[in-house]
Enzyme design. Structure first.
Site, PDB file in Angstrom:
ATOM      1  N   ASP A  49       0.742  -1.171   0.063  1.00  0.00           N
ATOM      2  CA  ASP A  49      -0.035   0.048   0.044  1.00  0.00           C
ATOM      3  C   ASP A  49       0.815   1.093   0.101  1.00  0.00           C
ATOM      4  OD1 ASP A  49      -2.401  -1.389   2.414  1.00  0.00           O
ATOM      5  OD2 ASP A  49      -2.131  -1.551   0.078  1.00  0.00           O
TER       6      ASP A  49
ATOM      7  N   ASP B 152     -13.659  -6.483  -3.142  1.00  0.00           N
ATOM      8  CA  ASP B 152     -13.587  -6.451  -1.830  1.00  0.00           C
ATOM      9  C   ASP B 152     -14.807  -7.165  -1.246  1.00  0.00           C
ATOM     10  OD1 ASP B 152     -11.967  -3.355  -1.467  1.00  0.00           O
ATOM     11  OD2 ASP B 152     -11.315  -5.171  -1.715  1.00  0.00           O
TER      12      ASP B 152
END
Lengths: 252, 195
Positions: free
Chosen positions: A11, A130
């Protein structure tokens, strides 16, 4: 035969790597270019970079990071995070990424998948999903896991395939950050329901069996993990040797 | 020597040029006939759809120049769709003719998840002079089916044994992406550049 892939994920916020738990509480974790080189040397099969910056300046910084990585690391790189338009995709691919990962933007406007795969080829288009388990089924979440939609994961993965997606990056929100193992039921459901390769994500601990299970029962084609590799609690080489010794085809 | 990288609008050139820079080999990127006619070595990359790639090539009018270069004996390396275009046709694009440098077609994988995405091991043959039995990175739904199997320099196994690379005199083709295959891929290209 085709090897199962181990994919570290970073990330990136404003050009630096960070790591959170259950999509929150970010911790600093190092320079993305250095990490990319390290992972490639350690035997990573691919890399995923997710841009979690919310600003336009942050996006430009990300393109610089992608350019630097692409000059020094010669394994496939997928970039995701806040990609909204075909133009965004073009810029990221031109900077040197091999694939882009799309999530919220394509849930809101699925036609982008077709547009992008027609323009750049399906092989460049990864759809990140997700997923969170609700009482009746798994549902698709958007906006970095903050917003529930009424779309069932099993329906969404079929739809993206029809529109020209090349791969699915499936993250279990329930498992993410817990290090208790991947969501095997979710992964298996998607892998068996789809003709697209599935990259499992969310929940890996420094436990080689987590990976063995997601490749066997979960039927995943690739496994993604972040913290355990960043913080060196599990070495890629050690993991691959374990998998190889358990008759799972990996690139050594 | 300089290697000429053909830019015909079908694929991401950057990974090829990044690799060449990493190998410190001088290169030029072009879509001009004159440059191809003068080329000392040619890399012909490609990604995506056979039909669209061939259309892009024809739109730039350079297909014949590439064939002439091959005819002249210029060292030539086709990668992914660039390798597929060396053949006559593809099931992906019925009715569209490839460069036809080699006889044969392109067929689609009938089993397994398609495209094949990931690292697979090469099985080299006696026709090979630069490859090794190592893992390389593939992203492909189609594979070449040469009429003359003696040009096959490596196979790989994805539900079936398929042709992963070809080699015949000055012409080399790789179905996989050497520029995405880490050190292994770099070494193959380095050897090719040094031939």
């Amino acid at each position: 035969m085709l090897a199962k892939r181990i994919i570290p994920c970073l990330d990136v916020k404003d050009g630096q790597t960070v790591k959170g738990v259950n999509f929150e509480n970010l911790r600093y974790a190092g320079d993305p270019v250095e990490l990319a080189k390290r992972y490639s040397d350690e035997g990573a099969d691919e890399l995923v970079f997710l841009d979690i910056t919310a600003t336009n300046d942050g996006r430009k910084t990300m393109l610089h990071v992608v350019e630097s990585v692409a000059k020094q690391v010669f394994i496939p790189l997928t970039v995701g995070g806040g990609i909204k338009t075909v133009e965004d995709i073009r810029n990221i691919l031109l900077a040197g990424a091999d694939k882009v990962s799309l999530n919220t933007a394509v849930v809101l406007n699925p036609d982008i998948i077709k547009e992008a795969s027609d323009a750049f080829g399906s092989q460049c288009i990864v759809i990140a999903v997700d997923a969170r388990r609700e009482p009746d089924d798994w549902y698709v979440y958007i906006n970095a896991g903050k917003k529930k939609t009424d779309i069932k994961v099993r329906d969404w993965v079929r739809k993206v395939e029809e529109l020209g997606a090349g791969e699915i990056l499936l993250t279990s929100m329930d498992a993410d950050g817990t290090q208790q193992g991947y969501d095997l039921e979710l992964t298996r459901m998607v892998s068996l329901n789809s003709n697209l390769p599935v990259i499992a994500s969310g929940g890996a601990g420094a436990v080689p069996n987590h990976f063995k299970d997601v490749f066997e029962y979960g039927a995943a084609d690739a496994a993604l993990a972040a913290s355990i590799f960043h913080f060196k609690t599990l070495e890629i080489k050690e993991l691959k040797e374990f998998l190889h010794n358990n008759n799972i085809s990996v690139r050594l | 020597m300089t290697v000429t990288v053909v830019d015909y609008g079908a694929g991401n050139l950057k990974s090829v040029t990044n690799m060449l820079e990493g190998l410190e080999y001088s290169y030029v990127v072009t879509n001009k006939k004159e440059d191809i006619d003068r080329a000392e070595k040619i890399i012909f990359p490609g990604q995506g759809h056979f039909g669209q790639a061939m259309e892009c090539l024809n739109a730039r009018g350079i297909a014949q120049n590439l064939k002439n270069a091959i005819e002249r004996g210029v060292p030539f390396l086709g990668v992914c769709v660039g390798h597929q275009l060396l053949f006559e046709s593809s099931e992906e694009a019925p009715g569209i003719q490839g460069l036809g440098v080699f006889k044969g077609k392109n067929a689609r994988f009938k089993e397994g998840k398609v495209p094949q995405i990931g690292w697979n091991r090469l099985k080299t043959t006696p026709s090979n002079s630069i490859l090794e039995d190592e893992y390389v990175y593939f992203v492909n739904s189609y594979y070449v089916v040469p009429e003359d199997s003696s040009i096959i320099s490596a196979y790989s196994d994805y539900t079936i044994d398929f042709t992963a690379a070809v080699e015949h005199k000055n012409v080399f083709g790789m179905q996989f992406h050497p520029e995405k295959s880490g050190e292994t891929g770099r070494n193959f290209v380095k050897k090719w550049l040094e031939l």
